[in-house]
Design an enzyme around this catalytic site. Structure first.
Site, PDB file in Angstrom:
ATOM      1  N   GLU A  92       0.832  -1.216   0.000  1.00  0.00           N
ATOM      2  CA  GLU A  92       0.000   0.000   0.000  1.00  0.00           C
ATOM      3  C   GLU A  92       0.860   1.256   0.000  1.00  0.00           C
ATOM      4  OE1 GLU A  92      -3.922  -1.733  -0.026  1.00  0.00           O
ATOM      5  OE2 GLU A  92      -3.112   0.241  -0.505  1.00  0.00           O
ATOM      6  N   ARG A 106       0.677   3.839  -3.232  1.00  0.00           N
ATOM      7  CA  ARG A 106       0.076   5.156  -2.966  1.00  0.00           C
ATOM      8  C   ARG A 106       1.134   6.241  -2.775  1.00  0.00           C
ATOM      9  NH1 ARG A 106      -5.633   4.119   0.233  1.00  0.00           N
ATOM     10  NH2 ARG A 106      -5.553   1.861   0.206  1.00  0.00           N
ATOM     11  N   ASP A 135      -4.637  -9.943  -8.370  1.00  0.00           N
ATOM     12  CA  ASP A 135      -4.920  -8.988  -9.443  1.00  0.00           C
ATOM     13  C   ASP A 135      -3.741  -8.251 -10.074  1.00  0.00           C
ATOM     14  OD1 ASP A 135      -4.601  -7.485  -7.098  1.00  0.00           O
ATOM     15  OD2 ASP A 135      -6.602  -6.631  -7.124  1.00  0.00           O
ATOM     16  N   GLU A 174     -12.357   0.084 -10.050  1.00  0.00           N
ATOM     17  CA  GLU A 174     -11.962  -0.888 -11.084  1.00  0.00           C
ATOM     18  C   GLU A 174     -12.908  -0.946 -12.283  1.00  0.00           C
ATOM     19  OE1 GLU A 174      -9.840  -1.494  -7.487  1.00  0.00           O
ATOM     20  OE2 GLU A 174     -12.019  -1.610  -7.769  1.00  0.00           O
TER      21      GLU A 174
END
Length: 587
Positions: free
Chosen positions: A208, A212, A341, A475
């Site tokens: 993360e 980010r 993913d 998404e």
């Protein structure tokens, strides 16, 4: 004693020590302050008067400094150092952090033309207004904290970022820039310069923080050329390196960035690292090597590929769990949604970002897509194409909202597929986009659930209470954006506008935007979190959908999994020689 008409000895009037050690260790009694005895008399010669005045000023400054607390003195010293570093940057000298000089290339497509069609222009303006509403409320109620609680009107901090603060600011930088929200971008940049601090004693999610913070800072640098963003990105990248200190070099999921101690999520199969997490570092770490001149970042992510290529893949698929100590797979669970993913996304984008020179990434991606098509992609009795999850050879006929990114991925990768498969990949993208649109359309709020199923006579509907929520995820809109750019079929803009209307109706509140607990209910129950990715991804993808293709064009940019645009490192760019060597494994 000494005559009062004479100046003090030179040793007493030396300027106050500049070294931190000297300043911190002086005590008020260490220097006799006698300025009251040294007033100049009318009879003193002019030169002597000037000397006395200088002495008095030096003594006054010394006295003032000695009356300060040690932390105030340290603060003064830090400000002096920063000013020297800033002055050096202004003179185009190497940055204080030791980064190599790097000529800034103005970016292609950082701002596009206004859309010619007045209706499209109006819709784009509406999305910019949504960004302003989200940003202004974050600024009003949660400035400097990670995220906003728009109902409670206070800050929200997820444990994913440890004690690092400002996730919304860093995540939103590039969106502010491309929307030409110049004042807001400047205040965000000022906050980063003064307040973004990575010296925290706390455990963070490597994944993360990478997508980010590192991604957000890299994009902000490539768009604006502001050195502070490059400096902060490399500083944070260096703090993440201890995560790779495992027997295999597969990084830990969690890292204490002060102690450098890492571990994995306790729930992850037998202490395993997660495919989507360690597989979603490649783009950012290659750019960290590119911007710092330090090959270590690229080497770390190339090693991950080496480990993966040595392993047998069940049916050509990549399980979600890999043990970083033994180098063996954990449970044989496979998902193109959560836990898997963005690993696949980064294989394709690594090849695109290398100006299509990273043949290894390309091969890994197209081989994986072949296995996904064979074993996971299915069609429902109602004709909807979906991507199931694979658990030790058994299929679970469930598709997550996160999996909906794959429609855009298939379409983006169509151009590099074998020539007889190009149309097929675009078609696959279109079919996934349609299924994901149905998952939105079949709810009361016209917003999609976290996961939806294809079993027991149900199609594209969430059947479990804990899968009915929507947390402002991007998404589905991401896939619409790729499909629009690659086909210009107007239905994608129409579907995106339906989502805008639903967001405005159900998620917009006085204090910002909130997620929803149950999208099948007619009455909103808000979760009271404005996720940083709403500003970084959802609103950016919407803005691009209602813009011309000249803004962040695909031949010049790839988006990281948090929608942060990173430039393609073109072959003709001499600065990329070093990086291309790592990509081609010549190091």
């Amino acid at each position: 004693g000494q005559s009062p008409a004479l100046p003090l000895p030179l040793r007493v009037i030396r300027p106050f020590p500049k070294s931190p050690q000297g300043a911190a260790h002086l005590r008020p009694r260490a220097l006799p302050v006698r300025s009251q005895h040294h007033r100049t008399s009318a009879a003193a010669p002019p030169g002597l008067a000037r000397i006395r005045a200088d002495h008095e000023r030096a003594l006054r400054e010394a006295k003032e400094t000695l009356q300060k607390l040690p932390e105030e003195i340290r603060g003064d010293i830090r400000r002096d150092k920063e000013k020297v570093a800033q002055d050096a940057r202004g003179r185009k000298e190497p940055a204080a952090s030791g980064l190599p000089q790097r000529p800034f290339r103005p970016p292609v497509g950082a701002a596009g033309q206004e859309p010619a069609d007045p209706a499209v222009r109006q819709r784009r303006a509406k999305i910019k207004e949504m960004m302003k509403h989200a940003w202004d409320n974050y600024k009003r109620y949660a400035w400097g904290l990670n995220e906003l609680k728009p109902i409670s009107k206070q800050g929200h901090s997820s444990n994913l970022f440890g004690n690092i603060q400002g996730a919304t600011i860093v995540d939103a930088l590039d969106t502010l820039y491309i929307m030409e929200m110049k004042e807001e971008f400047k205040e965000a940049k000022d906050w980063v310069e003064k307040n973004l601090d990575f010296n925290v004693n706390a455990e963070i999610s490597v994944f993360e923080v990478n997508i980010r913070f590192v991604g957000g800072l890299l994009s902000a640098y490539y768009l604006s050329g502001e050195e502070i963003f490059r400096k902060k990105a490399v500083e944070l990248g260096e703090k993440l390196l201890p995560a790779f200190n495992t027997p295999t070099g597969i990084p830990w999921a969690l890292l204490n960035i002060k102690s450098g101690i890492g571990r994995n999520w306790p729930w992850a199969s037998g202490g395993s690292s997660i495919l989507a997490e360690f597989g979603t570092l490649h783009l950012e770490f290659v750019h960290l090597s590119h911007l710092s001149g330090n090959p270590v970042f690229a080497e770390k992510v190339m090693n991950i590929r080496k480990v993966l290529n040595r392993l047998d893949k069940p049916e050509g698929l990549y399980p979600n769990y890999l043990n970083p100590s033994s180098g063996q797979w954990g449970q044989h669970h496979v998902s193109i949604g959560g836990l898997g993913d963005s690993f696949y996304e980064y294989l394709l984008k690594a090849w695109l970002m290398s100006d299509k020179t990273d043949e290894e990434g390309k091969k890994m991606y197209y081989d994986a897509v072949q296995a996904i098509e064979t074993h996971l992609i299915r069609k429902s009795s109602g004709g909807l194409t979906y991507i199931a999850e694979w658990k030790g050879g058994l299929l679970e006929h469930k598709m997550g909202h996160l999996t909906c990114f794959a429609g855009g991925m298939f379409a983006l990768g169509a151009d590099g597929a074998p020539s007889d498969k190009t149309g097929h990949h675009i078609e696959l993208g279109a079919e996934i986009a349609r299924t994901c649109h149905e998952s939105y359309d079949r709810t009361s709020m016209k917003l999609g659930p976290e996961a939806f199923r294809f079993d027991g006579g149900v199609e594209a509907i969430a059947t479990r209470q804990n899968e009915k929520y929507y947390i402002l995820r991007p998404e589905v809109i991401e896939t619409y954006m790729y499909m629009w750019r690659l086909t210009h079929d107007p239905k994608y803009r129409q579907w995106a506008w339906e989502a805008v209307e639903a967001l405005e109706k159900h998620c917009r509140v006085d204090g910002g935007y909130s997620g929803i607990r149950d999208v099948y209910n007619n009455h909103e129950s808000h979760d009271d979190v404005q996720q940083s990715f709403f500003l970084s991804e959802t609103l950016k993808y919407l803005y691009l959908l209602f813009s011309d293709d000249d803004i962040l064009p695909f031949e010049h940019w790839v988006f990281n999994t948090e929608a942060h645009p990173l430039p393609i490192l073109h072959k003709e760019d001499g600065n990329t020689t070093l990086k291309l060597q790592y990509m081609l494994k010549l190091v």
